[in-house]
Design a protein around this motif. Structure first.
Motif, PDB file in Angstrom:
ATOM      1  N   ILE A  26       0.833  -1.208   0.000  1.00  0.00           N
ATOM      2  CA  ILE A  26       0.000   0.000   0.000  1.00  0.00           C
ATOM      3  C   ILE A  26       0.865   1.256   0.000  1.00  0.00           C
ATOM      4  O   ILE A  26       0.575   2.233  -0.707  1.00  0.00           O
ATOM      5  CB  ILE A  26      -0.957  -0.003   1.219  1.00  0.00           C
ATOM      6  CG1 ILE A  26      -1.961  -1.159   1.092  1.00  0.00           C
ATOM      7  CG2 ILE A  26      -1.684   1.328   1.346  1.00  0.00           C
ATOM      8  CD1 ILE A  26      -2.848  -1.334   2.309  1.00  0.00           C
ATOM      9  N   GLY A  27       1.950   1.225   0.779  1.00  0.00           N
ATOM     10  CA  GLY A  27       2.825   2.394   0.842  1.00  0.00           C
ATOM     11  C   GLY A  27       3.485   2.697  -0.490  1.00  0.00           C
ATOM     12  O   GLY A  27       3.483   3.845  -0.953  1.00  0.00           O
ATOM     13  N   ILE A  28       4.056   1.665  -1.122  1.00  0.00           N
ATOM     14  CA  ILE A  28       4.686   1.859  -2.436  1.00  0.00           C
ATOM     15  C   ILE A  28       3.642   2.282  -3.467  1.00  0.00           C
ATOM     16  O   ILE A  28       3.892   3.171  -4.296  1.00  0.00           O
ATOM     17  CB  ILE A  28       5.400   0.568  -2.892  1.00  0.00           C
ATOM     18  CG1 ILE A  28       6.581   0.256  -1.959  1.00  0.00           C
ATOM     19  CG2 ILE A  28       5.886   0.708  -4.330  1.00  0.00           C
ATOM     20  CD1 ILE A  28       7.675   1.319  -1.957  1.00  0.00           C
ATOM     21  N   PHE A  29       2.468   1.659  -3.412  1.00  0.00           N
ATOM     22  CA  PHE A  29       1.402   2.038  -4.346  1.00  0.00           C
ATOM     23  C   PHE A  29       1.021   3.506  -4.163  1.00  0.00           C
ATOM     24  O   PHE A  29       0.863   4.240  -5.144  1.00  0.00           O
ATOM     25  CB  PHE A  29       0.176   1.150  -4.126  1.00  0.00           C
ATOM     26  CG  PHE A  29      -1.044   1.608  -4.884  1.00  0.00           C
ATOM     27  CD1 PHE A  29      -1.156   1.390  -6.249  1.00  0.00           C
ATOM     28  CD2 PHE A  29      -2.058   2.295  -4.236  1.00  0.00           C
ATOM     29  CE1 PHE A  29      -2.267   1.825  -6.955  1.00  0.00           C
ATOM     30  CE2 PHE A  29      -3.176   2.736  -4.923  1.00  0.00           C
ATOM     31  CZ  PHE A  29      -3.282   2.498  -6.292  1.00  0.00           C
ATOM     32  N   ALA A  30       0.878   3.943  -2.908  1.00  0.00           N
ATOM     33  CA  ALA A  30       0.470   5.328  -2.639  1.00  0.00           C
ATOM     34  C   ALA A  30       1.499   6.318  -3.181  1.00  0.00           C
ATOM     35  O   ALA A  30       1.150   7.280  -3.872  1.00  0.00           O
ATOM     36  CB  ALA A  30       0.261   5.532  -1.139  1.00  0.00           C
ATOM     37  N   ILE A  31       2.771   6.066  -2.879  1.00  0.00           N
ATOM     38  CA  ILE A  31       3.815   7.010  -3.297  1.00  0.00           C
ATOM     39  C   ILE A  31       4.000   6.998  -4.816  1.00  0.00           C
ATOM     40  O   ILE A  31       3.999   8.050  -5.462  1.00  0.00           O
ATOM     41  CB  ILE A  31       5.150   6.683  -2.598  1.00  0.00           C
ATOM     42  CG1 ILE A  31       5.059   7.024  -1.108  1.00  0.00           C
ATOM     43  CG2 ILE A  31       6.296   7.466  -3.224  1.00  0.00           C
ATOM     44  CD1 ILE A  31       6.314   6.760  -0.330  1.00  0.00           C
ATOM     45  N   ILE A  32       4.150   5.813  -5.398  1.00  0.00           N
ATOM     46  CA  ILE A  32       4.403   5.728  -6.846  1.00  0.00           C
ATOM     47  C   ILE A  32       3.169   6.160  -7.629  1.00  0.00           C
ATOM     48  O   ILE A  32       3.294   6.759  -8.707  1.00  0.00           O
ATOM     49  CB  ILE A  32       4.841   4.307  -7.239  1.00  0.00           C
ATOM     50  CG1 ILE A  32       6.089   3.915  -6.442  1.00  0.00           C
ATOM     51  CG2 ILE A  32       5.132   4.238  -8.730  1.00  0.00           C
ATOM     52  CD1 ILE A  32       7.245   4.897  -6.576  1.00  0.00           C
ATOM     53  N   ALA A  33       1.966   5.886  -7.103  1.00  0.00           N
ATOM     54  CA  ALA A  33       0.749   6.347  -7.782  1.00  0.00           C
ATOM     55  C   ALA A  33       0.695   7.870  -7.795  1.00  0.00           C
ATOM     56  O   ALA A  33       0.336   8.482  -8.815  1.00  0.00           O
ATOM     57  CB  ALA A  33      -0.492   5.781  -7.086  1.00  0.00           C
ATOM     58  N   VAL A  34       1.068   8.502  -6.684  1.00  0.00           N
ATOM     59  CA  VAL A  34       1.099   9.964  -6.636  1.00  0.00           C
ATOM     60  C   VAL A  34       2.123  10.510  -7.624  1.00  0.00           C
ATOM     61  O   VAL A  34       1.835  11.420  -8.407  1.00  0.00           O
ATOM     62  CB  VAL A  34       1.403  10.464  -5.198  1.00  0.00           C
ATOM     63  CG1 VAL A  34       1.724  11.956  -5.209  1.00  0.00           C
ATOM     64  CG2 VAL A  34       0.235  10.196  -4.282  1.00  0.00           C
ATOM     65  N   PHE A  35       3.338   9.941  -7.590  1.00  0.00           N
ATOM     66  CA  PHE A  35       4.384  10.389  -8.518  1.00  0.00           C
ATOM     67  C   PHE A  35       3.945  10.209  -9.972  1.00  0.00           C
ATOM     68  O   PHE A  35       4.162  11.085 -10.816  1.00  0.00           O
ATOM     69  CB  PHE A  35       5.677   9.604  -8.278  1.00  0.00           C
ATOM     70  CG  PHE A  35       6.419  10.003  -7.020  1.00  0.00           C
ATOM     71  CD1 PHE A  35       6.080  11.165  -6.334  1.00  0.00           C
ATOM     72  CD2 PHE A  35       7.446   9.218  -6.518  1.00  0.00           C
ATOM     73  CE1 PHE A  35       6.748  11.530  -5.178  1.00  0.00           C
ATOM     74  CE2 PHE A  35       8.123   9.578  -5.368  1.00  0.00           C
ATOM     75  CZ  PHE A  35       7.769  10.733  -4.699  1.00  0.00           C
ATOM     76  N   THR A  36       3.327   9.070 -10.264  1.00  0.00           N
ATOM     77  CA  THR A  36       2.910   8.776 -11.636  1.00  0.00           C
ATOM     78  C   THR A  36       1.814   9.719 -12.099  1.00  0.00           C
ATOM     79  O   THR A  36       1.865  10.266 -13.214  1.00  0.00           O
ATOM     80  CB  THR A  36       2.429   7.319 -11.741  1.00  0.00           C
ATOM     81  OG1 THR A  36       3.514   6.445 -11.408  1.00  0.00           O
ATOM     82  CG2 THR A  36       1.946   7.002 -13.150  1.00  0.00           C
ATOM     83  N   LEU A  37       0.808   9.935 -11.245  1.00  0.00           N
ATOM     84  CA  LEU A  37      -0.288  10.830 -11.614  1.00  0.00           C
ATOM     85  C   LEU A  37       0.199  12.268 -11.750  1.00  0.00           C
ATOM     86  O   LEU A  37      -0.207  12.991 -12.669  1.00  0.00           O
ATOM     87  CB  LEU A  37      -1.408  10.738 -10.576  1.00  0.00           C
ATOM     88  CG  LEU A  37      -2.216   9.438 -10.571  1.00  0.00           C
ATOM     89  CD1 LEU A  37      -3.167   9.395  -9.381  1.00  0.00           C
ATOM     90  CD2 LEU A  37      -2.990   9.282 -11.874  1.00  0.00           C
ATOM     91  N   ILE A  87       4.232   3.401   4.237  1.00  0.00           N
ATOM     92  CA  ILE A  87       5.460   2.605   4.174  1.00  0.00           C
ATOM     93  C   ILE A  87       6.004   2.341   5.576  1.00  0.00           C
ATOM     94  O   ILE A  87       6.565   1.272   5.852  1.00  0.00           O
ATOM     95  CB  ILE A  87       6.518   3.328   3.309  1.00  0.00           C
ATOM     96  CG1 ILE A  87       6.149   3.201   1.847  1.00  0.00           C
ATOM     97  CG2 ILE A  87       7.895   2.769   3.539  1.00  0.00           C
ATOM     98  CD1 ILE A  87       7.227   3.629   0.891  1.00  0.00           C
ATOM     99  N   LEU A  88       5.828   3.306   6.479  1.00  0.00           N
ATOM    100  CA  LEU A  88       6.276   3.117   7.865  1.00  0.00           C
ATOM    101  C   LEU A  88       5.556   1.930   8.491  1.00  0.00           C
ATOM    102  O   LEU A  88       6.170   1.101   9.176  1.00  0.00           O
ATOM    103  CB  LEU A  88       6.017   4.393   8.666  1.00  0.00           C
ATOM    104  CG  LEU A  88       6.560   4.426  10.092  1.00  0.00           C
ATOM    105  CD1 LEU A  88       8.086   4.332  10.080  1.00  0.00           C
ATOM    106  CD2 LEU A  88       6.122   5.699  10.802  1.00  0.00           C
ATOM    107  N   VAL A  89       4.248   1.846   8.240  1.00  0.00           N
ATOM    108  CA  VAL A  89       3.473   0.706   8.740  1.00  0.00           C
ATOM    109  C   VAL A  89       3.993  -0.582   8.112  1.00  0.00           C
ATOM    110  O   VAL A  89       4.125  -1.617   8.777  1.00  0.00           O
ATOM    111  CB  VAL A  89       1.970   0.896   8.425  1.00  0.00           C
ATOM    112  CG1 VAL A  89       1.179  -0.346   8.809  1.00  0.00           C
ATOM    113  CG2 VAL A  89       1.429   2.109   9.157  1.00  0.00           C
TER     114      VAL A  89
END
Length: 415
Positions: free
Chosen positions: A34-45, A303-305
């Motif tokens: 979820i953490g990687i998805f959140a960060i990379i999704a933000v960067f990608t969008l 990502i911390l979680v």
């Protein structure tokens, strides 16, 4: 050789941990995913949105300096807009003056535009961007003609009634007939279509597009609009040299020449603005940099979680494999071997979660979002892999350190 052995052992233990308790491992890795998805999704969008917005401003050109009355930028201390409004617009005489004297420009052009309705038989196209251009216009701005041809110097100088049109205009007026050679009517005058521009596609904003643009010779445009009157004014633009960093030399040269042409005294301020086409794109980039940082901070908590989940798996793994660690150490395994073995294992587990998150972002690129085309770049994939690897190393360091410092005798007897 030992490094390959370490990698293989770590991969084998990580795979065993996955198979031994699949549910526990998946739930623990879910935080990383979820953490990687959140960060990379933000960067990608953000990257996709920035690229789409910047592409919407391609009509401003690249490495281009424009002569305008109003500056693109304004800030504290700038005088009111009505002073800009009172400035004189550029004109053809100034264009000729600059063309003869500019040394730091690759090319210079003058153009003017206005909205108009184009007709052909019973068909019409409203809201077309009618633009009067000169022969060197294609040297300053991108004019991709995919069918037919561009104007000749003779057609420009003689102000012939010929036109190069965009794809939307062609689709509206041509129907099933070939557009090249067809006659269209502009403000009551007949023009012959000699070229078709490459299709640009839909943008995020209602900005000038090549698809609804109609180019005609500058002289023909002037005959219809009497430039300088009725609010239609020409714009002078120069394309800088690639060696001119930031167009500083071109800007300084144009400033001096225009001041001389307009007869400005040394104590008088400029009554014109020189606008760089990159200003808007740089401003957009700065805004999206802030958005990217904000998104990364938010995703960082996820990502911390995930890091706590990896640490939990590793603590359990150390506990379950304590006798094996004792046997390895009694057979001569060094502390660094045990340490690296568990660090590699934590990294592999974290990478699995990271790859799952990147996979979800990749799936997101197939979802249609209207005019916004989402693209997962190699840069963002590398960022995702580096982040997940780093989380694995950080989360696995303490459990790996505990395992590496175990007493072999006590570890074997703990079974």
């Amino acid at each position: 050789m030992i490094i390959f052995r370490l990698i293989w052992e770590s991969f084998r233990f990580a795979w065993q941990a996955l198979r031994a308790n699949l549910t526990r491992t998946i739930l623990s890795l879910l935080g990383v995913t979820i953490g990687i998805f959140a960060i990379i999704a933000v960067f990608t969008l953000v990257d996709s949105l920035e690229r789409n917005i910047k592409s919407s401003f391609t009509f401003l050109g690249t490495n281009v300096l424009r002569v305008d009355r109003f500056p693109f930028s304004s800030g504290p201390g700038e005088y009111p807009w009505w002073k800009y409004f009172r400035r004189p617009p550029g004109n053809y005489s100034e264009y000729e003056f600059l063309q003869e004297r500019l040394q730091n420009a690759e090319a210079i052009t003058i153009s003017a535009s206005s909205n108009s309705t184009l007709k052909s038989g019973s068909s019409s196209f409203e809201g077309a961007t009618l633009q009067g251009v000169i022969f060197d216009h294609k040297e300053v701005y991108d004019v991709p003609v995919v069918e037919g041809r561009y104007f000749t110097e003779m057609e420009i100088s003689a102000a012939r009634n010929v036109a190069v049109i965009g794809s939307k205009i062609s689709n509206a007026l041509a129907a099933a007939a070939p557009i090249i050679g067809q006659k269209i009517k502009i403000r009551g005058q007949n023009f012959v279509v000699i070229g078709l521009l490459e299709e640009e596609g839909a943008g995020l904003f209602d900005l000038p597009s090549k698809d609804n643009t109609c180019l005609i010779p500058y002289g023909s445009f002037n005959k219809m609009y009497y430039l300088g009157r009725n609010g239609v004014e020409p714009t002078i633009a120069a394309k800088g040299l690639d060696s001119d960093e930031g167009l500083e030399s071109l800007e300084n040269e144009m400033t001096g020449l225009l001041r001389a042409k307009r007869g400005l005294k040394p104590t008088e301020e400029n009554n014109f603005a020189l606008n760089k086409s990159e200003f808007i794109q740089n401003a957009i980039g700065s805004i999206f940099d802030v958005i990217s940082i904000a998104g990364a901070v938010i995703g960082g908590f996820s990502i911390l979680v995930g890091g706590f989940g990896i640490a939990n798996i590793m603590f359990v793994s150390v506990k379950e494999r304590t006798p094996i660690i004792g046997i390895q150490k009694s057979l001569g395994a060094k502390n660094y071997f045990i340490l690296l073995q568990f660090l590699f294992e934590a990294t592999f587990l974290s990478l699995i979660g990271g790859l799952a998150g990147i996979g979800l972002v990749f799936a997101l690129t197939f979802i249609p979002l209207g005019a916004l085309e989402v693209y997962l770049s190699l840069k963002n994939i590398i960022i995702g892999l580096l982040l997940s690897s780093s989380i694995g190393i950080i989360s696995g360091f303490i459990p790996a350190g505990i395992a590496s410092r175990m007493d072999p005798v006590e570890a074997i007897r703990s079974n």
